[in-house]
Structure formats: structure tokens, C-alpha cells
Design a protein around this motif. Structure first.
Motif, PDB file in Angstrom:
ATOM      1  N   TYR A 111       0.840  -1.208   0.000  1.00 55.07           N
ATOM      2  CA  TYR A 111       0.000   0.000   0.000  1.00 55.07           C
ATOM      3  C   TYR A 111       0.875   1.259   0.000  1.00 55.07           C
ATOM      4  O   TYR A 111       0.666   2.165  -0.806  1.00 55.07           O
ATOM      5  CB  TYR A 111      -0.942  -0.013   1.209  1.00 55.07           C
ATOM      6  N   ASP A 112       1.880   1.295   0.876  1.00 52.74           N
ATOM      7  CA  ASP A 112       2.757   2.463   0.981  1.00 52.74           C
ATOM      8  C   ASP A 112       3.497   2.737  -0.325  1.00 52.74           C
ATOM      9  O   ASP A 112       3.716   3.894  -0.689  1.00 52.74           O
ATOM     10  CB  ASP A 112       3.774   2.289   2.110  1.00 52.74           C
ATOM     11  N   LEU A 113       3.898   1.678  -1.030  1.00 46.93           N
ATOM     12  CA  LEU A 113       4.618   1.835  -2.298  1.00 46.93           C
ATOM     13  C   LEU A 113       3.685   2.140  -3.471  1.00 46.93           C
ATOM     14  O   LEU A 113       4.149   2.387  -4.579  1.00 46.93           O
ATOM     15  CB  LEU A 113       5.431   0.570  -2.599  1.00 46.93           C
ATOM     16  N   GLY A 114       2.375   2.093  -3.226  1.00 46.25           N
ATOM     17  CA  GLY A 114       1.414   2.400  -4.288  1.00 46.25           C
ATOM     18  C   GLY A 114       1.067   1.215  -5.162  1.00 46.25           C
ATOM     19  O   GLY A 114       0.397   1.370  -6.175  1.00 46.25           O
ATOM     20  N   TYR A 115       1.501   0.029  -4.785  1.00 48.39           N
ATOM     21  CA  TYR A 115       1.218  -1.162  -5.584  1.00 48.39           C
ATOM     22  C   TYR A 115      -0.156  -1.755  -5.290  1.00 48.39           C
ATOM     23  O   TYR A 115      -0.724  -2.427  -6.146  1.00 48.39           O
ATOM     24  CB  TYR A 115       2.269  -2.243  -5.358  1.00 48.39           C
ATOM     25  N   ALA A 116      -0.648  -1.569  -4.087  1.00 51.56           N
ATOM     26  CA  ALA A 116      -1.958  -2.109  -3.704  1.00 51.56           C
ATOM     27  C   ALA A 116      -2.840  -0.955  -3.241  1.00 51.56           C
ATOM     28  O   ALA A 116      -2.378  -0.076  -2.515  1.00 51.56           O
ATOM     29  CB  ALA A 116      -1.808  -3.144  -2.595  1.00 51.56           C
ATOM     30  N   ASP A 117      -4.079  -0.983  -3.686  1.00 56.61           N
ATOM     31  CA  ASP A 117      -5.003   0.084  -3.300  1.00 56.61           C
ATOM     32  C   ASP A 117      -5.904  -0.303  -2.144  1.00 56.61           C
ATOM     33  O   ASP A 117      -6.357   0.557  -1.402  1.00 56.61           O
ATOM     34  CB  ASP A 117      -5.867   0.509  -4.495  1.00 56.61           C
ATOM     35  N   ILE A 118      -6.188  -1.572  -2.013  1.00 61.43           N
ATOM     36  CA  ILE A 118      -7.063  -2.009  -0.924  1.00 61.43           C
ATOM     37  C   ILE A 118      -6.808  -3.488  -0.652  1.00 61.43           C
ATOM     38  O   ILE A 118      -6.537  -4.251  -1.571  1.00 61.43           O
ATOM     39  CB  ILE A 118      -8.548  -1.741  -1.264  1.00 61.43           C
ATOM     40  N   SER A 119      -6.867  -3.853   0.614  1.00 58.89           N
ATOM     41  CA  SER A 119      -6.696  -5.245   1.032  1.00 58.89           C
ATOM     42  C   SER A 119      -7.619  -5.497   2.204  1.00 58.89           C
ATOM     43  O   SER A 119      -7.923  -4.579   2.963  1.00 58.89           O
ATOM     44  CB  SER A 119      -5.272  -5.517   1.518  1.00 58.89           C
ATOM     45  N   ILE A 128     -11.627 -18.877   0.500  1.00 58.49           N
ATOM     46  CA  ILE A 128     -11.060 -17.592   0.098  1.00 58.49           C
ATOM     47  C   ILE A 128     -10.977 -16.739   1.356  1.00 58.49           C
ATOM     48  O   ILE A 128     -11.991 -16.399   1.958  1.00 58.49           O
ATOM     49  CB  ILE A 128     -11.895 -16.906  -1.001  1.00 58.49           C
ATOM     50  N   ARG A 129      -9.756 -16.400   1.745  1.00 54.35           N
ATOM     51  CA  ARG A 129      -9.514 -15.735   3.027  1.00 54.35           C
ATOM     52  C   ARG A 129      -9.583 -14.213   2.931  1.00 54.35           C
ATOM     53  O   ARG A 129      -9.867 -13.551   3.914  1.00 54.35           O
ATOM     54  CB  ARG A 129      -8.147 -16.152   3.568  1.00 54.35           C
ATOM     55  N   GLY A 130      -9.255 -13.643   1.741  1.00 56.27           N
ATOM     56  CA  GLY A 130      -9.262 -12.195   1.598  1.00 56.27           C
ATOM     57  C   GLY A 130      -8.893 -11.792   0.186  1.00 56.27           C
ATOM     58  O   GLY A 130      -8.721 -12.643  -0.689  1.00 56.27           O
ATOM     59  N   ILE A 131      -8.777 -10.469  -0.023  1.00 57.85           N
ATOM     60  CA  ILE A 131      -8.409  -9.946  -1.341  1.00 57.85           C
ATOM     61  C   ILE A 131      -7.396  -8.819  -1.196  1.00 57.85           C
ATOM     62  O   ILE A 131      -7.296  -8.177  -0.155  1.00 57.85           O
ATOM     63  CB  ILE A 131      -9.623  -9.402  -2.140  1.00 57.85           C
ATOM     64  N   THR A 132      -6.667  -8.595  -2.260  1.00 61.60           N
ATOM     65  CA  THR A 132      -5.853  -7.397  -2.434  1.00 61.60           C
ATOM     66  C   THR A 132      -6.055  -6.944  -3.868  1.00 61.60           C
ATOM     67  O   THR A 132      -6.035  -7.759  -4.790  1.00 61.60           O
ATOM     68  CB  THR A 132      -4.353  -7.686  -2.180  1.00 61.60           C
ATOM     69  N   ILE A 133      -6.265  -5.640  -4.047  1.00 61.84           N
ATOM     70  CA  ILE A 133      -6.391  -5.079  -5.391  1.00 61.84           C
ATOM     71  C   ILE A 133      -5.083  -4.373  -5.714  1.00 61.84           C
ATOM     72  O   ILE A 133      -4.714  -3.398  -5.051  1.00 61.84           O
ATOM     73  CB  ILE A 133      -7.596  -4.131  -5.501  1.00 61.84           C
ATOM     74  N   TYR A 134      -4.383  -4.896  -6.706  1.00 73.43           N
ATOM     75  CA  TYR A 134      -3.092  -4.352  -7.115  1.00 73.43           C
ATOM     76  C   TYR A 134      -3.276  -3.323  -8.213  1.00 73.43           C
ATOM     77  O   TYR A 134      -3.980  -3.552  -9.194  1.00 73.43           O
ATOM     78  CB  TYR A 134      -2.158  -5.475  -7.587  1.00 73.43           C
ATOM     79  N   ASN A 135      -2.606  -2.178  -8.045  1.00 73.34           N
ATOM     80  CA  ASN A 135      -2.629  -1.085  -9.003  1.00 73.34           C
ATOM     81  C   ASN A 135      -1.272  -1.076  -9.703  1.00 73.34           C
ATOM     82  O   ASN A 135      -0.405  -0.248  -9.421  1.00 73.34           O
ATOM     83  CB  ASN A 135      -2.883   0.236  -8.260  1.00 73.34           C
TER      84      ASN A 135
END
Length: 173
Positions: A111-119, A128-135
Motif C-alpha cells: 500500500y505504501d509503495l502504491g502497488y496495492a489500493d485495498i486489502s 477464500i480468506r481475503g483480497i488485495t487489489i493491485y494497481n
């Protein structure tokens, strides 16, 4: 004396709730202000400028004109990673706790590096335990970042990634 003590406790409780409500209101107002300024910054760029910037970085995009507002809406491809139960879940409680801390640190770094917008985790106990949206511009990059998660490396989680489209500058509600 009992009545005075009871009145004092009720007053403190009321004031405590009132302060919490004020703090929550401030948090909501600050979040709203941040979202508006972030969205305005994106919208201040012309669609052409934003398209050129994203395209030069390798992102997949398309745009369309919203019939209602006549605004140009720019769609960007993101990558949604489903974090699923992995094949190795035999870690003891202490090992699992350490992995969880490393996992959260990894997601924070993304998130800090701007690679992920939400997790975030799912609220049930499913596969399915969770998600991460990669930007990021490519599936390969999203896959590499997701697979560098300590939970995935340890086999406790496995990754399934799919391309996902969303409008630039539109907040979650």
C-alpha cells in the motif's frame, strides 16, 4: 450520596460518548476531505493527460462518455488477488502468529509503495480468506508481488489473480 455518584457516572458516560461521537465525526470529515481532494486531483487532469500518463507506464485503459453527466470516464485495469487457503496449514500457533505479522507488514508495504489500493480479509471461514487489489500495469507484476507475501511463501495462503476494471477517481462508498 448514591444518587450523586450515579448522576456523576451517567454524566461521565454521556460526555465520553459525546466526545467519541465528535472524534468519529472528525474522522469521517477528514476522510471525506481527503477523498474529495484526491478525486479532484485526478479529475483536474484532463482525461487525455491521465490517459497519456497511464499508457506510458504500461497500464491498460479505455474511456467512455457518461450519458448522464457527459463526463469522460477513464477505466483502468487493476488486478484482484484472491488469497485462498494454502496447502500448508500445519504451522503451530506461534509460527502462524509470526507469519500473520509479516503478512500484514507486506500488505502495508504494498500500500505504501502504491502497488496495492485495498486489502482485507473476508468475514467468513471459507476457502477464500481475503483480497488485495493491485494497481500495477501487468498481471506478471501483480503475481510477483502477491507471491512475495510471507504467508504465500510459507504455503499458508495461495494466490488466484484476475484482471479487474474500475473507473479512475471514483471512491468506494
Amino acid at each position: 450520596m448514591k444518587n450523586s455518584l450515579l448522576l456523576f457516572i451517567i454524566t461521565i458516560g454521556f460526555l465520553s460518548c459525546k466526545n467519541n461521537s465528535k472524534d468519529e465525526t472528525e474522522l469521517i470529515e477528514n476522510k471525506t476531505t481527503y477523498e474529495k481532494s484526491n478525486n479532484e486531483a485526478i479529475k483536474e487532469q484532463s482525461a487525455a493527460e491521465l490517459k497519456a500518463k497511464l499508457t506510458s507506464k504500461g497500464y491498460q485503459i479505455f474511456d467512455y462518455v457518461d450519458e448522464k453527466t457527459q463526463d469522460t470516464v477513464l477505466m483502468q485495469q487493476y488486478f484482484i488477488a484472491f488469497l485462498k487457503k494454502g496447502p500448508i496449514r500445519s504451522q503451530n500457533e506461534e509460527e502462524a502468529e509470526v507469519l500473520q505479522k509479516e503478512h500484514l507488514a507486506h500488505l502495508g508495504k504494498m500500500y505504501d509503495l502504491g502497488y496495492a489500493d485495498i486489502s482485507g480479509p473476508f468475514g467468513d471461514d471459507g476457502d477464500i480468506r481475503g483480497i488485495t487489489i493491485y494497481n500495477v500495469p501487468t498481471l506478471e507484476m501483480a503475481d510477483s508481488l502477491a507471491n512475495s507475501d510471507p504467508m504465500v511463501k510459507a504455503g499458508r495462503l495461495a494466490i488466484e489473480i484476475h484482471p479487474w476494471w474500475a473507473a479512475k477517481g471514483f471512491p468506494l462508498r
